[in-house]
Design an enzyme around this catalytic site. Sequence first.
Site, PDB file in Angstrom:
ATOM      1  N   ASP A  95       0.877  -1.168   0.000  1.00  0.00           N
ATOM      2  CA  ASP A  95       0.000   0.000   0.000  1.00  0.00           C
ATOM      3  C   ASP A  95       0.914   1.217   0.000  1.00  0.00           C
ATOM      4  O   ASP A  95       1.576   1.513   1.000  1.00  0.00           O
ATOM      5  CB  ASP A  95      -0.897  -0.004   1.238  1.00  0.00           C
ATOM      6  CG  ASP A  95      -1.865   1.173   1.279  1.00  0.00           C
ATOM      7  OD1 ASP A  95      -1.681   2.125   0.494  1.00  0.00           O
ATOM      8  OD2 ASP A  95      -2.796   1.159   2.096  1.00  0.00           O
ATOM      9  N   HIS A  96       0.980   1.924  -1.132  1.00  0.00           N
ATOM     10  CA  HIS A  96       1.973   2.983  -1.275  1.00  0.00           C
ATOM     11  C   HIS A  96       1.786   4.105  -0.270  1.00  0.00           C
ATOM     12  O   HIS A  96       2.716   4.848   0.007  1.00  0.00           O
ATOM     13  CB  HIS A  96       1.959   3.549  -2.697  1.00  0.00           C
ATOM     14  CG  HIS A  96       0.760   4.376  -3.022  1.00  0.00           C
ATOM     15  ND1 HIS A  96      -0.421   3.837  -3.461  1.00  0.00           N
ATOM     16  CD2 HIS A  96       0.556   5.724  -2.970  1.00  0.00           C
ATOM     17  CE1 HIS A  96      -1.287   4.801  -3.677  1.00  0.00           C
ATOM     18  NE2 HIS A  96      -0.739   5.956  -3.385  1.00  0.00           N
ATOM     19  N   HIS A 132      -6.024   2.087   2.331  1.00  0.00           N
ATOM     20  CA  HIS A 132      -5.389   3.332   2.777  1.00  0.00           C
ATOM     21  C   HIS A 132      -5.954   3.826   4.104  1.00  0.00           C
ATOM     22  O   HIS A 132      -5.226   4.059   5.071  1.00  0.00           O
ATOM     23  CB  HIS A 132      -5.595   4.445   1.741  1.00  0.00           C
ATOM     24  CG  HIS A 132      -5.014   4.156   0.394  1.00  0.00           C
ATOM     25  ND1 HIS A 132      -3.924   3.336   0.208  1.00  0.00           N
ATOM     26  CD2 HIS A 132      -5.359   4.587  -0.836  1.00  0.00           C
ATOM     27  CE1 HIS A 132      -3.630   3.277  -1.067  1.00  0.00           C
ATOM     28  NE2 HIS A 132      -4.489   4.027  -1.737  1.00  0.00           N
TER      29      HIS A 132
END
Length: 516
Positions: free
Chosen positions: A204-205, A267
Amino acid sequence: MKNSATGAMAAARPGTSKAAEPLARPAGPCVMVIFGATGDLTRRLLMPSLYNLARQQLLPREFAVLGFAVGAKDDDDFRRQIGGALQEGVSAGLERGCAEWLTERLHFIPSDFGDPAGYQALHRRLADIDKQRGTGGNYLFYLATSPAFILDIIGRLSGAGFFSGPSWRRVVVEKPFGRDLESAGSLNRDLMKYLAEDQIYRIDHYLGKETVQNILAFRFANGIFEPIWNRRYIDHIQVTVGETLGVERRGAYYDHAGALRDMVPNHIMQLISLVAMEPPISFAADPVHDEQVKVLHAFQPLKPEDVLANTVRGQYGRPESGAFMPAYRDEPLVAKDSRTETYVALKLMIDSWRWAGVPVYLRTGKRLAKRVTEVSVQFRRAPFVPFRQTAVEQLKPNGLVMHIQPDEGISLCFEAKIPGPIVRLGPVEMKFQYSDYFGRSCQTGYETLLYDCMIGDATLFQRADMVEAGWGVLGPVLEVWANEAPEDFPNYSSGSWGPRSADLLMQRDGREWHRD
């Protein structure tokens, strides 16, 4: 003082800046195999991130990248493509020596993901690279592909024997990880047929952003905040993820996903779990994940009536004025009668000793007034009694905001006396910005994550139970929304802060959304 490995690497890379002294040792020898290597993710983010790691001397000399995709002919063609991508994607001035160091380590296999001959070629090329570069048979497989290809690629890799042997083998999987609890659980079980949990890196960036990582440092390294980080002092928490862009060219994907699936279970749930978790016994992966998953399991289950009362969904229309922007239903590859939401607001409750009675409000949407990602913590209002005989009409609660993007930092708002003979109060903001204290970063957000994959640190990646716990919170919302068609779409204008019902959700509780 530089260690010997660092000194050797610097000598091997003449274009590396002397100012880029590493704060950690380079990763160990490995090959990064990228499935989908000619795609947008590789060009925009993965390759610039590898360049930044090389520039910081965090890649080993014994390193190579092997692309597996269609869209390039051979090694030279792939190198030309990536060289152009680095020219476009590196904003701080490309260091030629460092770029050449990386591009000469690029290799390519032109193959479809389903072609058995491609996997035979993969065996041969990896053996050659191990011999040429001394990479030791350590492989990081990055699946920069559509989710539809994940299991097929992993199954073929397993069948070809890539996951056996004395060296380490790891797989990076991009989101979305499932569409609901059932599909996420099924995907986890299918992956476990081929891989152990410690081999799977669900990326998850957002967790690569410095301010996200700083949440743990802020909470647990500062003695003045952790004692008041609970229901006795905090009134509520808000999480906002706003985007000014529409769906752009992602209409085909987005119209089957929507804002809830696209942003919340990954996120936003990750942000909430970091803000609300108990102190871990260490910052190793499992202790941190154990505390995060406890938060996700502590969310009060939503009944159908709770979903109707405490959730808002919206879809953007055209702007009320200004430049023309299409409504969501006019975007390419979007159904003209689409029921897909581009905006979500939820009110959730965490049923734990620390957070009982403290609402968590979250919202995310496209085509909003501002691009912003932030966590706003509002403290309880102070008693008004001492100010009754003054000109002060009301006291504003103190607020602490963690700014994730675009301006990374932390701000604290409090009341102060305005100079003069009359007692009047005015808000004061103390603001810390990363760029002011540490300089502007040219990082993409993937550097830390890729480095952690190479060294085997899974702290910033989602564990299987975390993924399923996040979907478990949202399951009732998905079910109710599937059975209750929205009647007012589109219900907010492009460039606004979303539908009016989202403001009413807060006003009903005597609160309002934080806005700068």
